[in-house]
Scaffold this active site. Structure first.
Site, PDB file in Angstrom:
ATOM      1  N   ARG A 103      48.642  40.839  41.060  1.00 22.34           N
ATOM      2  CA  ARG A 103      48.213  39.445  40.937  1.00 22.34           C
ATOM      3  C   ARG A 103      48.563  38.680  42.196  1.00 22.34           C
ATOM      4  O   ARG A 103      49.691  38.736  42.670  1.00 22.34           O
ATOM      5  CB  ARG A 103      48.931  38.762  39.766  1.00 22.34           C
ATOM      6  CG  ARG A 103      48.446  39.173  38.440  1.00 22.34           C
ATOM      7  CD  ARG A 103      48.811  38.164  37.373  1.00 22.34           C
ATOM      8  NE  ARG A 103      50.189  37.706  37.396  1.00 22.34           N
ATOM      9  CZ  ARG A 103      50.684  36.852  36.535  1.00 22.34           C
ATOM     10  NH1 ARG A 103      49.914  36.334  35.583  1.00 22.34           N
ATOM     11  NH2 ARG A 103      51.934  36.477  36.573  1.00 22.34           N
ATOM     12  N   THR A 107      46.807  32.305  43.287  1.00 25.66           N
ATOM     13  CA  THR A 107      45.621  32.106  42.429  1.00 25.66           C
ATOM     14  C   THR A 107      45.779  32.754  41.054  1.00 25.66           C
ATOM     15  O   THR A 107      45.036  32.440  40.130  1.00 25.66           O
ATOM     16  CB  THR A 107      44.382  32.726  43.080  1.00 25.66           C
ATOM     17  OG1 THR A 107      44.585  34.158  43.157  1.00 25.66           O
ATOM     18  CG2 THR A 107      44.168  32.200  44.489  1.00 25.66           C
TER      19      THR A 107
HETATM   20  C1  PRP Z   1      51.518  42.474  35.891  1.00 25.55           C
HETATM   21  C2  PRP Z   1      51.174  43.244  34.644  1.00 25.55           C
HETATM   22  C3  PRP Z   1      49.669  43.102  34.586  1.00 25.55           C
HETATM   23  C4  PRP Z   1      49.450  41.722  35.129  1.00 25.55           C
HETATM   24  C5  PRP Z   1      49.189  40.804  33.986  1.00 25.55           C
HETATM   25  O1  PRP Z   1      51.256  43.234  37.005  1.00 25.55           O
HETATM   26  O2  PRP Z   1      51.628  44.563  34.652  1.00 25.55           O
HETATM   27  O3  PRP Z   1      48.985  44.077  35.336  1.00 25.55           O
HETATM   28  O4  PRP Z   1      50.668  41.339  35.789  1.00 25.55           O
HETATM   29  O5  PRP Z   1      48.848  39.549  34.428  1.00 25.55           O
HETATM   30  P1  PRP Z   1      47.390  38.953  34.244  1.00 25.55           P
HETATM   31  O6  PRP Z   1      47.017  39.163  32.808  1.00 25.55           O
HETATM   32  O7  PRP Z   1      47.591  37.494  34.570  1.00 25.55           O
HETATM   33  O8  PRP Z   1      46.456  39.622  35.189  1.00 25.55           O
HETATM   34  P2  PRP Z   1      51.543  42.702  38.494  1.00 25.55           P
HETATM   35  O9  PRP Z   1      50.319  42.034  39.025  1.00 25.55           O
HETATM   36  O10 PRP Z   1      52.800  41.913  38.497  1.00 25.55           O
HETATM   37  O11 PRP Z   1      51.715  44.044  39.272  1.00 25.55           O
HETATM   38  P3  PRP Z   1      52.845  45.161  39.081  1.00 25.55           P
HETATM   39  O12 PRP Z   1      52.556  45.904  37.809  1.00 25.55           O
HETATM   40  O13 PRP Z   1      52.678  45.988  40.293  1.00 25.55           O
HETATM   41  O14 PRP Z   1      54.169  44.453  39.024  1.00 25.55           O
HETATM   42  N1  URA Z   2      53.190  40.061  34.547  1.00 26.12           N
HETATM   43  C1  URA Z   2      54.433  40.365  34.112  1.00 26.12           C
HETATM   44  O1  URA Z   2      54.991  41.414  34.481  1.00 26.12           O
HETATM   45  N2  URA Z   2      55.045  39.494  33.298  1.00 26.12           N
HETATM   46  C2  URA Z   2      54.460  38.368  32.867  1.00 26.12           C
HETATM   47  O2  URA Z   2      55.092  37.621  32.093  1.00 26.12           O
HETATM   48  C3  URA Z   2      53.171  38.066  33.329  1.00 26.12           C
HETATM   49  C4  URA Z   2      52.550  38.939  34.160  1.00 26.12           C
END
Ligand code: PRP
Ligand code: URA
Length: 209
Positions: A103, A107
């Site tokens: 993410r 944004t």
């Molecule tokens: C986290 C989680 C999801 C996403 C959820 O991943 O594992 O993939 O955020 O958020 P959203 O519903 O708003 O898209 P992150 O982007 O933090 O990546 P990571 O798993 O590498 O930490």
């Molecule tokens: N991704 C995470 O890992 N935790 C949250 O609470 C939201 C997005």
């Protein structure tokens, strides 16, 4: 839109308590993710198609049943990786197709950095794995890739969700089934699920910065 009912199970409630606790160390966090995922997978695959097959026990022949569908597991990197092994424990022949999104902190939109779906020959059913469904951006991006691949049946398996994320997936992919362990109150201004469990990837992989 159908309601998304959280998993009602005493073992799930207990494992979720472990995940939410800020003092849970990474090894115990991963172990709780494994337990919760196994419970979710058992529920999600309850009605997979099976066909009759004759086998021989040591005593005689008997009609039995075997799984027939070609199943794909689609973990969203990174945090979804922690849900793969417990899924494979229950469906050892499933195919694993990885998708990478992170993410954007400003944004909150997903940024794609890895896509390993083949051209053609889509699986019969794909299970998207991600512990967290927050804004729903990452889940929808993954489901879009699966739609482009041609997968007809898609299921999202998550541990924790915010109502905003569920609403977004339901609006964009009304035919996708969503299975979760719990639905929390809301998202905060940084897009984190509240009360939540924090950053699932950082906690699972001991990688907080
Ligand atoms: C986290 C989680 C999801 C996403 C959820 O991943 O594992 O993939 O955020 O958020 P959203 O519903 O708003 O898209 P992150 O982007 O933090 O990546 P990571 O798993 O590498 O930490
Ligand atoms: N991704 C995470 O890992 N935790 C949250 O609470 C939201 C997005």
């Amino acid at each position: 839109m159908p309601d998304v009912q959280p998993l009602r199970h005493a073992l799930a409630a207990d494992a979720l308590r472990t995940l939410r606790d800020r003092h849970t160390p990474p090894a115990r966090f991963r172990e709780a993710v494994r337990r919760l995922t196994a419970l979710l997978v058992a529920e999600a695959t309850r009605d997979l198609p099976t066909s009759p097959v004759e086998i021989e026990t040591p005593l005689r022949k008997v009609m039995s049943r075997e799984l027939t569908a070609r199943i794909g597991i689609v973990p969203i990197l990174r945090a979804g990786l922690s849900m793969v092994d417990p899924f494979l424990e229950l469906l050892p022949h499933a195919e694993v197709w990885h998708l990478g999104f992170y993410r954007d902190e400003e944004t909150l939109e997903p940024v794609a950095y890895y896509q390993k779906l083949p051209a053609g020959r889509p699986v019969d059913a794909a299970y998207v794995l991600d512990p967290m469904l927050a804004t729903g951006g990452s889940a929808c991006a993954a489901l879009k890739d699966l739609q482009t691949w041609g997968v007809k049946e898609t299921v999202f398996l998550g541990l924790l969700a915010a109502p905003e994320g569920i609403a977004r997936v339901q609006a964009e992919f009304p035919d996708t089934r969503i299975l979760l362990c719990a639905v929390d109150e809301k998202l905060n201004d940084q897009g984190y699920i509240v009360p939540g469990l924090g950053d699932a990837g950082d906690r699972a992989f001991n990688a907080a910065t």
